[in-house]
Design a protein around this motif. Sequence first.
Motif, PDB file in Angstrom:
ATOM      1  N   ALA A  22      -1.430  -5.510  -6.570  1.00  0.00           N
ATOM      2  CA  ALA A  22      -1.167  -4.147  -7.035  1.00  0.00           C
ATOM      3  C   ALA A  22      -2.442  -3.529  -7.602  1.00  0.00           C
ATOM      4  O   ALA A  22      -2.736  -2.351  -7.351  1.00  0.00           O
ATOM      5  N   VAL A  23      -3.205  -4.309  -8.334  1.00  0.00           N
ATOM      6  CA  VAL A  23      -4.471  -3.826  -8.879  1.00  0.00           C
ATOM      7  C   VAL A  23      -5.424  -3.466  -7.740  1.00  0.00           C
ATOM      8  O   VAL A  23      -6.091  -2.425  -7.790  1.00  0.00           O
ATOM      9  N   ASP A  24      -5.480  -4.304  -6.716  1.00  0.00           N
ATOM     10  CA  ASP A  24      -6.345  -4.028  -5.568  1.00  0.00           C
ATOM     11  C   ASP A  24      -5.964  -2.716  -4.891  1.00  0.00           C
ATOM     12  O   ASP A  24      -6.828  -1.921  -4.515  1.00  0.00           O
ATOM     13  N   VAL A  25      -4.671  -2.483  -4.728  1.00  0.00           N
ATOM     14  CA  VAL A  25      -4.209  -1.250  -4.084  1.00  0.00           C
ATOM     15  C   VAL A  25      -4.568  -0.037  -4.947  1.00  0.00           C
ATOM     16  O   VAL A  25      -5.056   0.977  -4.438  1.00  0.00           O
ATOM     17  N   LEU A  26      -4.342  -0.133  -6.252  1.00  0.00           N
ATOM     18  CA  LEU A  26      -4.702   0.973  -7.146  1.00  0.00           C
ATOM     19  C   LEU A  26      -6.208   1.242  -7.103  1.00  0.00           C
ATOM     20  O   LEU A  26      -6.639   2.392  -7.064  1.00  0.00           O
ATOM     21  N   PHE A  27      -6.983   0.172  -7.098  1.00  0.00           N
ATOM     22  CA  PHE A  27      -8.437   0.336  -7.012  1.00  0.00           C
ATOM     23  C   PHE A  27      -8.809   1.050  -5.709  1.00  0.00           C
ATOM     24  O   PHE A  27      -9.557   2.025  -5.727  1.00  0.00           O
ATOM     25  N   ASP A  28      -8.296   0.575  -4.596  1.00  0.00           N
ATOM     26  CA  ASP A  28      -8.610   1.193  -3.302  1.00  0.00           C
ATOM     27  C   ASP A  28      -8.180   2.657  -3.270  1.00  0.00           C
ATOM     28  O   ASP A  28      -8.868   3.504  -2.698  1.00  0.00           O
ATOM     29  N   ARG A  29      -7.072   2.953  -3.888  1.00  0.00           N
ATOM     30  CA  ARG A  29      -6.518   4.305  -3.888  1.00  0.00           C
ATOM     31  C   ARG A  29      -7.352   5.255  -4.751  1.00  0.00           C
ATOM     32  O   ARG A  29      -7.452   6.445  -4.438  1.00  0.00           O
ATOM     33  N   TYR A  30      -7.929   4.766  -5.830  1.00  0.00           N
ATOM     34  CA  TYR A  30      -8.552   5.652  -6.806  1.00  0.00           C
ATOM     35  C   TYR A  30     -10.058   5.509  -6.969  1.00  0.00           C
ATOM     36  O   TYR A  30     -10.666   6.308  -7.678  1.00  0.00           O
ATOM     37  N   TRP A  31     -10.687   4.534  -6.340  1.00  0.00           N
ATOM     38  CA  TRP A  31     -12.118   4.360  -6.554  1.00  0.00           C
ATOM     39  C   TRP A  31     -12.925   5.589  -6.134  1.00  0.00           C
ATOM     40  O   TRP A  31     -13.776   6.076  -6.870  1.00  0.00           O
ATOM     41  N   THR A  32     -12.684   6.108  -4.955  1.00  0.00           N
ATOM     42  CA  THR A  32     -13.448   7.266  -4.479  1.00  0.00           C
ATOM     43  C   THR A  32     -13.237   8.459  -5.400  1.00  0.00           C
ATOM     44  O   THR A  32     -14.183   9.168  -5.751  1.00  0.00           O
ATOM     45  N   ARG A  40       0.803  -1.223   0.000  1.00  0.00           N
ATOM     46  CA  ARG A  40       0.000   0.000   0.000  1.00  0.00           C
ATOM     47  C   ARG A  40       0.836   1.274   0.000  1.00  0.00           C
ATOM     48  O   ARG A  40       0.346   2.322  -0.389  1.00  0.00           O
ATOM     49  N   ARG A  41       2.060   1.191   0.421  1.00  0.00           N
ATOM     50  CA  ARG A  41       2.907   2.392   0.473  1.00  0.00           C
ATOM     51  C   ARG A  41       3.689   2.624  -0.811  1.00  0.00           C
ATOM     52  O   ARG A  41       4.352   3.634  -0.947  1.00  0.00           O
ATOM     53  N   LYS A  42       3.613   1.700  -1.729  1.00  0.00           N
ATOM     54  CA  LYS A  42       4.337   1.841  -2.995  1.00  0.00           C
ATOM     55  C   LYS A  42       3.724   2.971  -3.817  1.00  0.00           C
ATOM     56  O   LYS A  42       2.509   3.180  -3.806  1.00  0.00           O
ATOM     57  N   PRO A  43       4.560   3.690  -4.561  1.00  0.00           N
ATOM     58  CA  PRO A  43       4.024   4.746  -5.434  1.00  0.00           C
ATOM     59  C   PRO A  43       3.253   4.129  -6.607  1.00  0.00           C
ATOM     60  O   PRO A  43       3.436   2.958  -6.961  1.00  0.00           O
ATOM     61  N   ASP A  44       2.429   4.947  -7.220  1.00  0.00           N
ATOM     62  CA  ASP A  44       1.619   4.478  -8.340  1.00  0.00           C
ATOM     63  C   ASP A  44       2.449   3.825  -9.433  1.00  0.00           C
ATOM     64  O   ASP A  44       2.052   2.805  -9.987  1.00  0.00           O
ATOM     65  N   THR A  45       3.588   4.421  -9.750  1.00  0.00           N
ATOM     66  CA  THR A  45       4.402   3.887 -10.853  1.00  0.00           C
ATOM     67  C   THR A  45       4.824   2.444 -10.593  1.00  0.00           C
ATOM     68  O   THR A  45       4.754   1.612 -11.498  1.00  0.00           O
ATOM     69  N   GLU A  46       5.211   2.149  -9.378  1.00  0.00           N
ATOM     70  CA  GLU A  46       5.600   0.770  -9.042  1.00  0.00           C
ATOM     71  C   GLU A  46       4.395  -0.157  -9.098  1.00  0.00           C
ATOM     72  O   GLU A  46       4.490  -1.288  -9.584  1.00  0.00           O
ATOM     73  N   LEU A  47       3.264   0.308  -8.605  1.00  0.00           N
ATOM     74  CA  LEU A  47       2.052  -0.504  -8.634  1.00  0.00           C
ATOM     75  C   LEU A  47       1.624  -0.803 -10.069  1.00  0.00           C
ATOM     76  O   LEU A  47       1.187  -1.915 -10.382  1.00  0.00           O
ATOM     77  N   ILE A  48       1.761   0.173 -10.942  1.00  0.00           N
ATOM     78  CA  ILE A  48       1.382  -0.014 -12.341  1.00  0.00           C
ATOM     79  C   ILE A  48       2.283  -1.050 -13.011  1.00  0.00           C
ATOM     80  O   ILE A  48       1.798  -1.929 -13.727  1.00  0.00           O
ATOM     81  N   VAL A  49       3.575  -0.970 -12.730  1.00  0.00           N
ATOM     82  CA  VAL A  49       4.506  -1.966 -13.286  1.00  0.00           C
ATOM     83  C   VAL A  49       4.127  -3.355 -12.785  1.00  0.00           C
ATOM     84  O   VAL A  49       4.072  -4.317 -13.559  1.00  0.00           O
ATOM     85  N   LEU A  50       3.846  -3.469 -11.508  1.00  0.00           N
ATOM     86  CA  LEU A  50       3.453  -4.764 -10.943  1.00  0.00           C
ATOM     87  C   LEU A  50       2.114  -5.246 -11.525  1.00  0.00           C
ATOM     88  O   LEU A  50       1.958  -6.437 -11.835  1.00  0.00           O
TER      89      LEU A  50
END
Length: 179
Positions: free
Chosen positions: A20-30, A2-12
């Motif tokens: 990584a997809v779950d974290v991006l979803f949680d970060r951006y859904w709202t 959860r602490r990884k920056p977006d760029t790392e999450l996107i690569v993953l």
Amino acid sequence: MRRKPDTELIVLARRGSTAAVDVLFDRYWTFAWRAAYAVTADRALADDAGQEAIERAFSSLHRFDETRPFGPWLKRIVVNRAIDHLRRRRLEVVHDEETTFHAWSLGDTADEEIRLWAVSDAVASLGAAKRVVIVLHYWLDLPLDEIAGVLGLPVGTVASRLARAKAELRTALEDLRVG
């Protein structure tokens, strides 16, 4: 994760990491839902547009340029999906007590809260064509030429709608001060 920056999450995520997809979803859904709701002023349309935009963005991560911020890229996809939903409804969004939108947090004082609610209600009372231009320009920070591109309209038409919407808002808010 959860602490990884977006760029790392996107690569993953590109490599197949569901975490990584779950974290991006949680970060951006709202963020996605609020942008969709600001455009549509309808909870069901915002749900659909936000969900479709997230799905489209995640399935297009291979085309995303990770040297750029993810949020604005996603916002553009969300706005386009929300506008598509409005077009399907022929821009006839019904305004009632449940579709009035208040997409920001409340202010620090009662006066500030009342002012924000009044502005939100005034924007919600605009016709859909004018409301969309106001929301895209002032709440989602799109310049007029980008709004014109998103809506498929000439820049002059967008500028005219924006000017008319601002005049209506000014009148509505002045009436509140007098009344």
